[in-house]
Structure formats: structure tokens, C-alpha cells
Design a protein around this motif. Sequence first.
Motif, PDB file in Angstrom:
ATOM      1  N   ALA A 312      14.525  70.536 -45.685  1.00 63.32           N
ATOM      2  CA  ALA A 312      13.735  69.380 -46.122  1.00 63.32           C
ATOM      3  C   ALA A 312      13.868  68.234 -45.125  1.00 63.32           C
ATOM      4  N   GLU A 313      15.094  68.095 -44.592  1.00 60.31           N
ATOM      5  CA  GLU A 313      15.326  67.026 -43.638  1.00 60.31           C
ATOM      6  C   GLU A 313      14.469  67.217 -42.382  1.00 60.31           C
ATOM      7  N   GLU A 314      14.442  68.454 -41.918  1.00 60.22           N
ATOM      8  CA  GLU A 314      13.671  68.741 -40.702  1.00 60.22           C
ATOM      9  C   GLU A 314      12.174  68.596 -40.968  1.00 60.22           C
ATOM     10  N   VAL A 315      11.750  69.020 -42.163  1.00 60.84           N
ATOM     11  CA  VAL A 315      10.333  68.869 -42.497  1.00 60.84           C
ATOM     12  C   VAL A 315       9.978  67.377 -42.550  1.00 60.84           C
ATOM     13  N   SER A 316      10.892  66.587 -43.132  1.00 60.82           N
ATOM     14  CA  SER A 316      10.624  65.145 -43.209  1.00 60.82           C
ATOM     15  C   SER A 316      10.514  64.539 -41.818  1.00 60.82           C
ATOM     16  N   LYS A 317      11.345  65.012 -40.909  1.00 63.83           N
ATOM     17  CA  LYS A 317      11.262  64.536 -39.534  1.00 63.83           C
ATOM     18  C   LYS A 317       9.903  64.866 -38.928  1.00 63.83           C
ATOM     19  N   THR A 318       9.451  66.074 -39.225  1.00 62.92           N
ATOM     20  CA  THR A 318       8.144  66.491 -38.711  1.00 62.92           C
ATOM     21  C   THR A 318       7.049  65.607 -39.298  1.00 62.92           C
ATOM     22  N   VAL A 319       7.171  65.349 -40.613  1.00 62.47           N
ATOM     23  CA  VAL A 319       6.177  64.500 -41.269  1.00 62.47           C
ATOM     24  C   VAL A 319       6.177  63.107 -40.630  1.00 62.47           C
ATOM     25  N   GLU A 320       7.366  62.611 -40.341  1.00 66.18           N
ATOM     26  CA  GLU A 320       7.481  61.303 -39.724  1.00 66.18           C
ATOM     27  C   GLU A 320       6.818  61.307 -38.342  1.00 66.18           C
ATOM     28  N   PHE A 321       7.065  62.391 -37.604  1.00 69.02           N
ATOM     29  CA  PHE A 321       6.462  62.522 -36.275  1.00 69.02           C
ATOM     30  C   PHE A 321       4.944  62.523 -36.362  1.00 69.02           C
ATOM     31  N   LEU A 322       4.425  63.233 -37.384  1.00 65.63           N
ATOM     32  CA  LEU A 322       2.976  63.378 -37.506  1.00 65.63           C
ATOM     33  C   LEU A 322       2.359  62.225 -38.287  1.00 65.63           C
ATOM     34  N   ASP A 323       3.182  61.260 -38.630  1.00 63.64           N
ATOM     35  CA  ASP A 323       2.755  60.156 -39.480  1.00 63.64           C
ATOM     36  C   ASP A 323       1.404  59.573 -39.089  1.00 63.64           C
ATOM     37  N   VAL A 324       1.268  59.216 -37.802  1.00 64.53           N
ATOM     38  CA  VAL A 324       0.018  58.567 -37.377  1.00 64.53           C
ATOM     39  C   VAL A 324      -1.168  59.500 -37.560  1.00 64.53           C
ATOM     40  N   ILE A 325      -0.942  60.806 -37.317  1.00 61.72           N
ATOM     41  CA  ILE A 325      -2.027  61.780 -37.476  1.00 61.72           C
ATOM     42  C   ILE A 325      -2.431  61.858 -38.948  1.00 61.72           C
ATOM     43  N   LEU A 326      -1.416  61.910 -39.821  1.00 57.43           N
ATOM     44  CA  LEU A 326      -1.673  62.001 -41.258  1.00 57.43           C
ATOM     45  C   LEU A 326      -2.442  60.768 -41.726  1.00 57.43           C
ATOM     46  N   GLU A 327      -2.023  59.635 -41.214  1.00 61.20           N
ATOM     47  CA  GLU A 327      -2.664  58.388 -41.611  1.00 61.20           C
ATOM     48  C   GLU A 327      -4.126  58.361 -41.166  1.00 61.20           C
ATOM     49  N   GLU A 328      -4.362  58.756 -39.925  1.00 57.69           N
ATOM     50  CA  GLU A 328      -5.741  58.778 -39.406  1.00 57.69           C
ATOM     51  C   GLU A 328      -6.604  59.729 -40.226  1.00 57.69           C
ATOM     52  N   ALA A 329      -6.012  60.852 -40.628  1.00 59.14           N
ATOM     53  CA  ALA A 329      -6.783  61.838 -41.381  1.00 59.14           C
ATOM     54  C   ALA A 329      -6.875  61.454 -42.854  1.00 59.14           C
ATOM     55  N   GLY A 330      -6.102  60.425 -43.270  1.00 57.72           N
ATOM     56  CA  GLY A 330      -6.142  59.974 -44.660  1.00 57.72           C
ATOM     57  C   GLY A 330      -5.546  60.975 -45.631  1.00 57.72           C
ATOM     58  N   VAL A 331      -4.545  61.726 -45.221  1.00 61.05           N
ATOM     59  CA  VAL A 331      -3.901  62.660 -46.148  1.00 61.05           C
ATOM     60  C   VAL A 331      -2.428  62.280 -46.303  1.00 61.05           C
ATOM     61  N   SER A 332      -1.847  62.706 -47.427  1.00 62.36           N
ATOM     62  CA  SER A 332      -0.431  62.425 -47.636  1.00 62.36           C
ATOM     63  C   SER A 332       0.327  63.755 -47.753  1.00 62.36           C
ATOM     64  N   VAL A 333       1.630  63.681 -47.529  1.00 61.42           N
ATOM     65  CA  VAL A 333       2.440  64.893 -47.598  1.00 61.42           C
ATOM     66  C   VAL A 333       3.577  64.678 -48.585  1.00 61.42           C
ATOM     67  N   ARG A 334       3.799  65.653 -49.448  1.00 56.02           N
ATOM     68  CA  ARG A 334       4.914  65.595 -50.375  1.00 56.02           C
ATOM     69  C   ARG A 334       5.807  66.810 -50.112  1.00 56.02           C
ATOM     70  N   VAL A 335       7.108  66.551 -49.974  1.00 53.48           N
ATOM     71  CA  VAL A 335       8.049  67.652 -49.734  1.00 53.48           C
ATOM     72  C   VAL A 335       8.760  67.968 -51.048  1.00 53.48           C
ATOM     73  N   GLU A 336       8.711  69.215 -51.472  1.00 50.02           N
ATOM     74  CA  GLU A 336       9.330  69.633 -52.736  1.00 50.02           C
ATOM     75  C   GLU A 336      10.472  70.599 -52.454  1.00 50.02           C
ATOM     76  N   GLY A 337      11.587  70.354 -53.102  1.00 53.20           N
ATOM     77  CA  GLY A 337      12.717  71.295 -52.989  1.00 53.20           C
ATOM     78  C   GLY A 337      13.418  71.197 -51.647  1.00 53.20           C
ATOM     79  N   ASP A 338      14.514  71.930 -51.557  1.00 51.36           N
ATOM     80  CA  ASP A 338      15.253  71.941 -50.301  1.00 51.36           C
ATOM     81  C   ASP A 338      16.126  73.195 -50.267  1.00 51.36           C
ATOM     82  N   ALA A 339      16.490  73.575 -49.086  1.00 53.85           N
ATOM     83  CA  ALA A 339      17.405  74.707 -48.932  1.00 53.85           C
ATOM     84  C   ALA A 339      18.071  74.557 -47.580  1.00 53.85           C
ATOM     85  N   HIS A 340      19.293  75.032 -47.505  1.00 56.19           N
ATOM     86  CA  HIS A 340      19.992  75.006 -46.231  1.00 56.19           C
ATOM     87  C   HIS A 340      19.965  76.400 -45.618  1.00 56.19           C
ATOM     88  N   ALA A 341      19.771  76.441 -44.321  1.00 55.80           N
ATOM     89  CA  ALA A 341      19.764  77.743 -43.654  1.00 55.80           C
ATOM     90  C   ALA A 341      20.094  77.544 -42.182  1.00 55.80           C
TER      91      ALA A 341
END
Lengths: 469, 228
Positions: A312-341
Motif C-alpha cells: 500500500a505504501e508503494e502504491v501510495s507513492k506511485t499515486v503521489e508521483f502520478l498526482d498531477v496526471i490524475l488531477e489533469e484527468a480529473g480522476v481520483s484513486v482510492r487504495v484499499e487493503g494492504d499486504a507485506h511482501a
Amino acid sequence: MKASIATRLAVMFAVAALGVFSLVGVALYRVLYRELGRHQLSEVNTRLEYVGMMVNRNDNAVSWQNLRTKLDTLTPADDSVRYWVLGPDPRFVYGDVPAELRERLGTQAPRPFMLELEGRSMRAVSRSIPPKGERPAVQIVAALDSERFCNTLDTFAGALVALCLAGVALVTFLGYRIAKVGLAPLSSLSQEAQSLSPRDLSQRLRLSPLPRELSDLAASFNGALDRLERAYAQLEGFNADVAHELRTPLTNLIGQTQVALAKERTAAQLEEVLQSNLEELDRLRKIVSDMLFLARADQGETALDRVHTSAAEEVSKTVEFLDVILEEAGVSVRVEGDAHASFERSLFLRAASNLLLNAVEHSERGAEIVVAIARRESEMRIAVTNPGAPIPEQHLGRLFDRFYRADGARRNSRDNHGLGLSIVKAVAKMHGGTVFATSAEGRNTFGFTLSDAPLAATPRLAGRESREA
Amino acid sequence: MKLLIVEDEPKTADYLHRGLNEQGYTVDVARTGPDGHALALLHDYDAIVLDVMLPEMDGFAVLRAIRARKQTPVIMLTARDRVDDRVHGLREGADDYLAKPFSFLELVARLQAVTRRGRVQESTQLRIGDLEIDLLSRKAHRAGNRLELTAKEFALLALLARREGQILSKTVIAEQVWDMSFDSDTNVVEVAIKRLRAKVDGPYERKLLHTIRGMGYVLEVRDAREAP
């Protein structure tokens, strides 16, 4: 090359037949030998009995002469039967007793024995007759020439060997013919396989005329052909796609440079050309390094730099990285659950970012993308879901193929050369996982799994690199 | 700063020589492994750029020979980017590793990284033209006006300001600002720069944030007539 099956079978039949025939032959020979021996012995014994009776009857010197005459008559002209009477009184003896016989009788108990006489071997029996009247105790000997016996045995053995060899030859020949006939479906199958041409990859072997054992083989072979055809078609399409993807920037590079050099240009114009060339070259570099990355995953390279981290942490980092793209496209991202691996971070980020970009690209403004992370046994599952038009079943499985596009049309996008999802697949593979795609109720889900199970290490190559690498 | 380039491919060696020279480095070039080895031991270089594929003696062998005597930072170059090669090179004592085709800017960035060690602490106050950046309080002002920047925008501006006058590629920016250590297919950096530019340069006459097409971005004061 190994000998043909028919030949091998024939040789095996020959060896088996030779074994069986030899065994039977030896047994028959032994039986005959024993029977003939017994027969001969009984004949000698009968004669000895008869002579014994006569010796018994003649107990004076006069009648002994009669006995001699009788014994002379009993001895055939060819000396195949001989009689001797040995005793201390020279009046009551018969025949020239050879030295050998005298020696044998001196040392041996009265039993049947073989006697070598004048170059022939004879079967002899001896017996003592107690004294009677004038006659002292004598020893009588009857001997029978065993040449006939030997001849019979030799003839029999010769016939036996000849018959055995003929039998072996016959079995070999018949075995070969039978094997040929039995294997006929195989050779027709092989002929059919030979006639498969590389021009038509859809050809298959016919299963109906084949016996059960072979139809399984042919079915497996057809299965292999199916897979080859698919792989070949994919490779062909892939080559065309690569050529296309590479041709566009190459055309731009060559054309632009030629145009620029055809006339005298200002420094600013040349700079413009160089800048544009650089962009094209960067595009080429990206395609080449993506292709190399995919090739390495294909060759079974696995993720080695694994660290144990929260997905989840790594996905959140990715979401943060893509933040401007998500904003331009007008979409939001929700991360559900987590697991360690355990996974290689940069590979995971790359896969997650490609999945998110894919979802963004196919989402309307205002849509919500859901990233669901879950663990199932030894697998971690990351699924990215976005609302979107349903994807037909036949495309779903293939969307992770290189350059595969569901719409068929090639969108000429600079950033996306159609390898995004196949890179996700490669990353999953490098972590011992798989990819999946579903489309239902207006929600499309793409995702991958990562396995915690340790993978077999990739074979290490020698340190030297090759020029073409 | 003195560099040694050990590379047998003439075009590569030439452009590296010229490019690094223009970046202010003094550059020696060796075309074979034994030459490189001899030069590396003869002079004290600040860093060595070493190709793996070399005639006579390969890069790993040269590296081993150098490491037996000296601790000069070494960046390996190779046409293959297999993890095994990387591990091999790093285990033999290389300081960094670049796969061909690499971007020249990335090589420069990595050279700076390996030669930076031991240099004086950077200042926390940066000034470029009328742009002032305080790295400690994480505030930026332009011509006295406070710039309203998000955390990422500030990180991006600080990176560009610390490397004033240097071209930073999108890859380097993604790695430094977002910790994204892969070649991303997105235009995230472009969009982020566009937004930062709107805040930093938007209302002002003199532009500080420049795009170098095909290479990256640079923050510097340029003559007005040079500005695009």
C-alpha cells in the motif's frame, strides 16, 4: 541414428528365438542321449545274459569248443559286437583279450564301461561266473560298438542346430514383417508429419486413422503445433509492431537530418533539428530498453533485489508521483487493503504506475479508480479497477501481450508504445506471479500477483559481455 | 576535476571527451584496457569512466587492477544491463554503473555524485536572479513575493536551484523528487514543471526555468535575448 524400431524388434525376436531354441535343443539332445545309452546298455546286457547262460551250461573242455564256435557265430563279421571269456584255465577262455581290457577288469568293479578298441569305442559290460564242473570261475565281457549310437546322436545334433538356425531366421524374418505391419500407422504418421509445410501453420495430423497409442501422441503433437502457431503468429505480429514502432522515429530522424543538410541552415535551425532528433532518439532508446527488459523476463530472469515492504505504501507513492496526471484527468484513486511482501521496489513501482496509467487512460472525468491489495496464501494480489466500457472476452486475456490493442487502431501516442501492460506481466513473472483482467458491470479490473515462494535463481552468465548485446 | 575515460569505441570516446570537457572537466582518454590501467595508476583522477567491453583486457580486469592500488571512483559503462553484470561490477568495486544507451546528462549527474563526497556542505540559502529559496524553512520568494508552492513543487524547485545552470533530465528529476527509480512512460515531470513554471516565471518578465528540448530542464539566469 538409432536403428529402426522394426529392425530392433527383429533383432530382439532373433535373440529370444535363439535362446528358446537352444534351450529346447539342448534338452532334446540330453533326452535322446540318455535314451539311446539306456537302449544300448540293455542290448549289451541281454547279450551278456545269453553268453552267461551258455558259459554256465558248458562245464567241460569239450563242450567249451562248442561254446567257442557259437560265440564265433554270434560275433558279426564287422566286429560290432565282441565277447570275451577270461579265466585262470587257458582251456576255458575265449577271444584275444586286449591289454586295455585286462587292465580295466583288474581295476574296476563290474560295471558298464567304455572301451577303446582298434580305433572304435565300445560299450562293455562284464560279469563273473562262478565255477562249475571242470570249469573254474571265469569273467565274461560283452562289448557293443557305440558308433551307431554316436552317429545317430551326431545326425540328431546336426539336424537340431540346422532346425534351430532356420527357426531363428524364420522368426527374425516374420518378426521384422510383423513389426513393419504393426508399425505401419507410425510410418504413415511420420509421412504425414513430414508433409506438414511451414507455409501453412494451421495444418494438423489426422487422428481418426490412428490406433489409440498413436492418437495420444498425435494429439500431443497437434497441441504443440497449436502452441507454435500461436507463438509464431504472436511473434510475427510482434515483429511487425516493433518494425512499425521503430520505423516512425527512424524515418523522422533520417528525413529531418537530410532536409537539414540539403541547404545551408542557421545555427538556430540546426539546433531545432538536433533537438527534434534527440526526442526521436530518446523514443528509440525507450523502446529498445523496454524490449530488452521484456526479453530478459522471457529468458527467466527473476527479481533479485527484493525487500520486504508494504504494498500500500508503494502504491501510495506511485499515486503521489502520478498526482498531477490524475488531477489533469480529473480522476481520483482510492487504495484499499494492504499486504507485506518481498519484491523489487523499482519493478513494483513500474508495474503499479503502468496499471494506474492504463486505468486513467480509460476513465472518464470524475471517475474513481480503486486499487485493492490483498493477500491470498503465499500470493499478494494488486487489482486496479476503473469504471469503463466493457471489454469483450476475446481481448481480455491478450491485453497483456506486447503491442496488443483492443481497438486495433494504432494510436500514435508519444508516451505509450503499447508495452505498458506487457511490462506489468513481465514484472509479475519476475516475481513468480501472474496477471489477470476482468470486465463486468461497467468495471474493468487489471492486476497482477506476486509470489512469496522463492524462485530458482537465474543461471549466471559469464562476466564478459558480447558485442551484439 | 580530472577524469579518465577508458573506451575503445571512437565515437563514444570522442563525444564523452568533448562533452565532459565542456562541462569543465579535464579529460584523458585511453583506448585499451592496459592503457587505461597504466594511466589510472600514473595520475590521480577524480573519477574514471570505464567501459566493460575493451580490447586486450576487459573492464572488470582493469577495475580489479586499479582497485589493487587505488580507490579512485569508477563508473562502469556496458551495453548489457543484466542485473548480474551490475552486481558483478559493483562487487568488484565499481562505484556506479550505467547501461548503454545512456543519457549524457545522467552520466554527468552520476559523475557529480561520485565526486561530490567530501565537499563542503551546501548552503541552505539559494539565490538565482531575483528568486530566493530557503531550504530550511522551505519557502521561496520571487522579487520579494512569496511563492505558494506545494511540497513537491518546492522539492522540484530546490533540486533545480541546487543544480543551477545544469540540465536535469526527467529521469533524474523523477528519481530525486519522487524517488521513482525507473524510466517512467508518463509526462508527470513535464506537467509538474509546467505548473512550477506558471508559479515561478508566470507573472515575471525574466524567465528562469528553461526547457532544453529532448534533454531536460535547467534553472538559470539567461540574457533576455537568449531566452526562448
